[in-house]
Design a protein around this motif. Structure first.
Motif, short mmCIF file in Angstrom:
data_model
loop_
_atom_site.label_atom_id
_atom_site.label_comp_id
_atom_site.label_asym_id
_atom_site.label_seq_id
_atom_site.Cartn_x
_atom_site.Cartn_y
_atom_site.Cartn_z
N UNK A 33 0.84 -1.19 0.03
CA UNK A 33 -0.03 0.05 -0.12
C UNK A 33 0.78 1.29 -0.16
N UNK A 34 2.15 1.08 0.66
CA UNK A 34 2.90 2.38 0.84
C UNK A 34 3.64 2.62 -0.62
N UNK A 35 4.39 1.57 -1.17
CA UNK A 35 5.37 1.62 -2.08
C UNK A 35 4.76 1.71 -3.38
N UNK A 36 3.42 1.24 -3.54
CA UNK A 36 2.70 1.30 -4.45
C UNK A 36 2.55 2.86 -5.16
N UNK A 37 2.62 3.62 -3.82
CA UNK A 37 2.47 5.11 -4.26
C UNK A 37 3.65 5.87 -4.57
N UNK A 38 4.84 5.09 -4.39
CA UNK A 38 6.10 5.97 -4.50
C UNK A 38 6.71 5.57 -5.82
N UNK A 39 7.78 6.17 -6.11
CA UNK A 39 8.23 5.68 -7.50
C UNK A 39 9.33 4.27 -7.17
N UNK A 40 9.28 3.49 -8.16
CA UNK A 40 10.05 2.17 -7.98
C UNK A 40 11.76 2.80 -7.70
N UNK A 278 11.14 -2.10 -12.48
CA UNK A 278 9.79 -1.70 -12.02
C UNK A 278 9.22 -2.89 -11.59
N UNK A 279 8.05 -2.56 -10.80
CA UNK A 279 7.24 -3.89 -10.29
C UNK A 279 5.92 -3.23 -9.77
N UNK A 280 4.95 -4.11 -10.17
CA UNK A 280 3.63 -3.84 -9.99
C UNK A 280 2.66 -5.05 -10.19
N UNK A 281 1.35 -4.99 -9.30
CA UNK A 281 0.36 -5.76 -9.33
C UNK A 281 -0.35 -5.94 -10.52
#
Length: 282
Positions: A33-40, A278-281
């Motif tokens: 929840x936190x890191x998904x809002x920040x640049x990778x 990068x990394x994302x769900x």
């Protein structure tokens, strides 16, 4: 589908604590929840001594290890399964620049299958599916578990990688933990040839190496929410520098689930500058 629950390789309360942290879904959800809002935070490593060992395995058996909607690349009921083991070169964030050389260089082993196409929501690029990820460093194993979804990492009780002018050997001892076992011994050879099984699928040695080593992305399953995670990578393998290996012994802990339909095909990448972009769900 295969299980990536973490078990520590040594008994005792510290191992139980590390396993509780590695498998904690609440921590993982907060982190995501936190890191998904920040640049990778781009990661770099000057990787060296990459030993690739691949088998053609039964495609139906391999497909059963994957989540629904993930489609394997296959030909005539066969699909490649690859174990690559290597030494990092100061693995960590790119942000420190030259100071990155102060970071450690753990051993790592990635176990993967190859996809026919990327899942919905991901760009159409050459992509692999991570079955297992093994490291010999507790901080790195826990770090990837706590701060990432793309690497389902297990800590080995013992891990070796020895590359000389004539031979390459790698081994993983699981101890009481969840890391799978591996024992590979190879000789560096001059002749770059494929046996009949591999030649039927790829034609020639160079094309087989390019297929197995050159990808732009990876995906993994995230058990806590049933989703897939997609990670982009930069792995500029120089095919002219790749060396052929002849495997004299190749034992792998997943081959009971993935019946091999070929002899192992092995090669060595002396070095490559790796980047995780990068990394994302999905």
């Amino acid at each position: 589908m295969h299980d990536n629950t973490y078990r520590h390789p040594r008994a005792g309360w510290p191992g139980r604590l590390f396993a509780a942290l590695a498998n904690c879904t609440r921590l993982a959800n907060v982190r995501q929840a936190i890191l998904s809002r920040l640049p990778f935070l781009t990661l770099h490593s000057d990787v060296r001594d990459v030993v690739y060992v691949s088998w053609l395995v039964d495609a139906a058996a391999a497909q059963r290890l994957l989540p629904a909607g993930v489609v394997l690349w296959q030909r005539d009921g066969k699909t490649p399964f690859t174990v690559l083991t290597y030494r990092h070169g100061h693995f960590g964030p790119a942000l420190p620049g030259p100071l990155r050389r102060l970071l450690p260089s753990p051993l790592q082993s990635n176990w993967r299958l190859y996809l026919h196409h990327t899942p919905p929501g991901a760009p159409a690029v050459p992509c692999v599916y991570f079955l297992k990820n093994i490291m010999d460093s507790l901080p790195h194993a826990l770090g990837t578990r706590l701060f990432s979804d793309i690497l389902p990492t297990h800590l080995a009780a013992g891990m070796t990688l020895d590359v000389s002018a004539t031979q390459a050997r790698c081994a993983i001892a699981p101890g009481a933990g969840s890391a799978p076992s591996l024992d590979v011994q190879t000789d560096i050879v001059a002749e770059q040839v494929l046996d009949a099984d591999w030649q039927a699928l790829f034609g020639n040695w160079r094309d087989a190496v390019a297929f197995l080593a050159c990808q732009d992305a990876a995906i993994a399953h995230v058990p806590r929410n049933g989703k897939l995670v997609f990670g982009e990578i930069d792995l500029p393998v120089n095919l002219d520098q790749v060396q052929a290996l002849a495997a004299s012994h190749a034992q792998c802990g997943l081959l009971a689930q993935l019946p091999p339909l070929s002899t192992p095909f092995a090669f060595l990448v002396p070095g490559v500058a790796f980047k995780a972009l990068s990394e994302r769900l999905l």
